[in-house]
Design an enzyme around this catalytic site. Structure first.
Site, mmCIF file in Angstrom:
data_model
loop_
_atom_site.group_PDB
_atom_site.id
_atom_site.type_symbol
_atom_site.label_atom_id
_atom_site.label_comp_id
_atom_site.label_asym_id
_atom_site.label_seq_id
_atom_site.Cartn_x
_atom_site.Cartn_y
_atom_site.Cartn_z
ATOM 1 N N HIS A 261 11.838 8.553 2.139
ATOM 2 C CA HIS A 261 10.975 9.775 2.454
ATOM 3 C C HIS A 261 10.946 10.502 1.102
ATOM 4 O O HIS A 261 10.498 10.056 0.188
ATOM 5 C CB HIS A 261 11.827 10.641 3.463
ATOM 6 N N HIS A 301 2.505 4.085 3.011
ATOM 7 C CA HIS A 301 2.655 5.213 3.641
ATOM 8 C C HIS A 301 2.333 5.136 5.102
ATOM 9 O O HIS A 301 1.700 4.293 5.540
ATOM 10 C CB HIS A 301 1.670 6.424 3.323
ATOM 11 N N ASP A 357 4.599 10.210 -4.341
ATOM 12 C CA ASP A 357 5.664 10.143 -4.974
ATOM 13 C C ASP A 357 5.472 8.992 -6.188
ATOM 14 O O ASP A 357 6.421 8.895 -7.087
ATOM 15 C CB ASP A 357 6.801 9.573 -4.318
HETATM 16 N N1 ACO Z 1 6.036 -2.344 -0.949
HETATM 17 C C1 ACO Z 1 5.720 -3.622 -0.537
HETATM 18 N N2 ACO Z 1 5.509 -3.755 0.741
HETATM 19 C C2 ACO Z 1 5.300 -2.807 1.664
HETATM 20 C C3 ACO Z 1 5.441 -1.631 1.089
HETATM 21 C C4 ACO Z 1 5.969 -1.319 -0.177
HETATM 22 N N3 ACO Z 1 5.942 -0.216 -0.607
HETATM 23 N N4 ACO Z 1 5.160 -0.763 2.006
HETATM 24 C C5 ACO Z 1 5.019 -1.647 3.240
HETATM 25 N N5 ACO Z 1 5.152 -2.681 2.870
HETATM 26 C C6 ACO Z 1 4.574 -4.000 3.766
HETATM 27 C C7 ACO Z 1 5.611 -4.171 4.553
HETATM 28 O O1 ACO Z 1 6.781 -5.177 4.318
HETATM 29 C C8 ACO Z 1 5.123 -4.595 5.812
HETATM 30 O O2 ACO Z 1 4.668 -6.226 5.386
HETATM 31 P P1 ACO Z 1 4.606 -7.339 6.741
HETATM 32 O O3 ACO Z 1 3.443 -6.458 7.706
HETATM 33 O O4 ACO Z 1 4.363 -8.375 6.014
HETATM 34 O O5 ACO Z 1 5.967 -7.055 7.471
HETATM 35 C C9 ACO Z 1 3.708 -3.944 5.909
HETATM 36 O O6 ACO Z 1 3.406 -3.656 4.481
HETATM 37 C C10 ACO Z 1 3.737 -2.620 6.799
HETATM 38 O O7 ACO Z 1 4.890 -1.834 6.334
HETATM 39 P P2 ACO Z 1 5.889 -1.089 7.453
HETATM 40 O O8 ACO Z 1 7.343 -1.097 6.915
HETATM 41 O O9 ACO Z 1 5.508 -1.259 8.582
HETATM 42 O O10 ACO Z 1 5.261 0.254 7.084
HETATM 43 P P3 ACO Z 1 5.888 1.643 7.680
HETATM 44 O O11 ACO Z 1 4.669 2.550 7.899
HETATM 45 O O12 ACO Z 1 6.971 1.655 8.538
HETATM 46 O O13 ACO Z 1 6.351 2.273 6.198
HETATM 47 C C11 ACO Z 1 6.880 3.583 3.966
HETATM 48 C C12 ACO Z 1 5.794 3.254 5.313
HETATM 49 C C13 ACO Z 1 8.306 3.627 4.732
HETATM 50 C C14 ACO Z 1 6.334 4.681 3.236
HETATM 51 C C15 ACO Z 1 6.810 2.148 3.443
HETATM 52 O O14 ACO Z 1 5.277 1.904 2.872
HETATM 53 C C16 ACO Z 1 7.669 1.993 2.266
HETATM 54 O O15 ACO Z 1 9.046 1.738 2.369
HETATM 55 N N6 ACO Z 1 7.248 2.556 0.772
HETATM 56 C C17 ACO Z 1 8.079 2.622 -0.383
HETATM 57 C C18 ACO Z 1 8.819 3.889 -0.357
HETATM 58 C C19 ACO Z 1 7.875 5.306 -0.585
HETATM 59 O O16 ACO Z 1 7.097 5.033 -1.479
HETATM 60 N N7 ACO Z 1 8.274 6.230 0.433
HETATM 61 C C20 ACO Z 1 7.608 7.484 0.103
HETATM 62 C C21 ACO Z 1 6.436 7.704 1.305
HETATM 63 S S1 ACO Z 1 5.847 9.187 1.251
HETATM 64 C C22 ACO Z 1 6.676 10.461 1.422
HETATM 65 O O17 ACO Z 1 7.715 10.544 2.354
HETATM 66 C C23 ACO Z 1 6.710 11.760 0.936
#
Ligand code: ACO
Length: 422
Positions: A261, A301, A357
């Site tokens: 987050h 996201h 971010d």
């Molecule tokens: N890098 C690589 N792969 C990713 C990323 C990433 N940053 N984010 C998602 N994916 C992939 C997952 O592995 C998944 O792949 P799959 O379908 O082959 O298993 C697919 O994309 C969907 O991802 P989920 O985890 O289901 O997406 P979710 O909506 O649960 O996650 C999140 C959202 C937590 C923000 C995620 O994208 C992440 O971890 N990003 C990196 C951390 C980040 O930047 N957080 C800041 C968010 S903005 C904020 O809070 C202010």
């Protein structure tokens, strides 16, 4: 085509038809079918837990509006304090209201001396400033007897004012303690962002550069609210028990602390530093794709399946800051990562774009903030959003104490086995 949905319970043949409004239908339909039937929805992916009139977010099209106003217009023309008023009151203030609001916030920036002398001094010398802020928010509530009067509007307004005004003071206090510098008292002749920068950096003579003051304000505007994210949900869940807003805000700040987050910008800077050079970018992307290199932090996201509009503004603001401070050497790696990721089918297919971010950490670093302060910088303006949602929640007749149900997946009943027999 009717705007209704009909659900049939195949076990009984019973059917319920309910309206779909704004893409949402009431879960009471399930209750009507069978009160013992529940919807399994981990992480609320498909669940709207409240009605809210504060922030509109269209993740597919990259749209973000506070009370109907596009984020781009607010970032260009407004100030954080005006935006905080807008979020809390629903309308932009007129000039009299704005002057009163600024004066009210300004006259509440000081904190009780015991917070500084006794509370903060108790922390270990290398305490993380965000951990300190989380605790300081909860502790602040203990100074106000009226904080628990959550049914009383006058008291609610007072706590809102205190939390908006004092959070920057607490934040700067946590930072100054963590580097062993004496506390700088608020200067109420300065604007909200300039006062914060002054409390952070004043050692002898210090004059805030107006371009950096404006950049800080824009960052505050962009982070002020983002509808039902993890931190705001924590604020609502804790607030729904009628806990005082300081405790609820401490819970929200705790949620924000997590690396998925508000902690993501910290993780982005660590990631960029680890990548180290442009040549290493393609190999790093391959590691992310194969699952051996962790995630590409600052990408993806839960709601945005398009470029996060805040990331666009932040990228622009970054260039404005770098004109004053000089370019952050990690910028080139970030730009290359973005370019490679946005042309790679792994990221395209999963609709993974830069989020707020991805670039914010680079600006914070250029402004001189240590990485450990990044989430604190997020929490300062998000206080306005948390409080707007807290206030909305308490005024919402349809809300009750938050209490989801579970799908029990443990063992069936069994008899206790005495220790000697195990
Ligand atoms: N890098 C690589 N792969 C990713 C990323 C990433 N940053 N984010 C998602 N994916 C992939 C997952 O592995 C998944 O792949 P799959 O379908 O082959 O298993 C697919 O994309 C969907 O991802 P989920 O985890 O289901 O997406 P979710 O909506 O649960 O996650 C999140 C959202 C937590 C923000 C995620 O994208 C992440 O971890 N990003 C990196 C951390 C980040 O930047 N957080 C800041 C968010 S903005 C904020 O809070 C202010």
């Amino acid at each position: 085509m009717p705007d209704t949905i009909t659900i049939t319970d195949d076990r009984t043949g019973k059917t319920v038809t309910v309206p779909i409004e704004g893409g949402v239908f009431p879960a009471s339909a399930i209750r009507e079918l069978d009160p013992s039937l529940f919807v399994y929805d981990p992480a609320y992916l498909q669940t709207a837990a409240c009605k809210s009139a504060i922030t509109y977010l269209d993740g597919d099209n990259g749209i973000l509006r506070y009370r109907g106003y596009p984020i781009e217009q607010l970032a260009e023309q407004s100030t954080y304090l005006e935006v905080a008023y807008l979020l809390l009151n629903g309308e932009l203030p007129d000039s009299t209201q704005l002057a009163q609001w600024k004066s009210d916030v300004t006259s509440h920036t000081f904190i009780h001396e015991n917070m500084r002398k006794r509370f903060v001094d108790g922390f270990h010398y290398n305490a993380h400033p965000m951990g300190m802020l989380v605790s300081a928010l909860a502790a602040l509530g203990t100074f106000y007897d009226d904080a628990k009067d959550t049914d009383d509007k006058a008291s609610r307004d007072k706590q809102i004012l205190r939390l908006i005004a004092k959070t920057p003071t607490l934040a700067a206090m946590c930072y100054r303690f963590s580097v062993g510098l004496p506390f700088v008292y608020p200067n109420n002749d300065l604007s909200f962002p300039a006062n914060f920068l002054n409390m952070m950096w004043r050692v002898g003579d210090y004059n805030v550069d107006p371009r950096l003051e404006r950049a800080m304000d824009v960052l505050f505007i962009l982070h002020a609210d983002h509808e039902q994210n993890c931190g705001t949900t924590a604020m609502r869940v804790v607030g729904s028990s009628h806990a005082d807003p300081y405790s609820s805000a401490a819970a929200a700040a705790s949620a924000l602390y997590g690396p998925l987050h508000g902690g993501a910008n910290e993780a982005v800077v660590h990631m960029l530093a680890e990548i180290g050079s442009l040549d290493n970018v393609p190999a790093f992307i391959e590691e992310v794709k194969s699952g051996t290199g962790g995630r590409l932090m600052g990408f993806g996201h839960r709601v945005y399946k398009n470029y996060d509009p805040r990331a666009t503004i932040i990228k622009q603001t970054a260039y404005e800051v770098f004109e004053v401070t000089g370019k952050n050497p990690l910028l080139d790696i970030a730009l290359k990562l973005e370019e490679v990721a946005l042309s790679d089918s792994y990221f395209i297919d999963r609709k993974l774009y830069p989020n707020v971010d991805f670039y914010s950490g680079l600006i914070y670093q250029a402004l001189g903030f240590p990485v450990a302060m990044f989430t604190v910088l997020f929490a300062i303006p998000r206080m306005a959003g948390w409080l707007a949602h807290w206030q909305e929640l308490l005024g919402d007749k349809e809300q009750k104490i938050s209490r989801p149900r579970q799908w029990y997946a443990g063992v069936e009943a069994r008899d206790y086995v005495p220790l000697a027999a195990r």
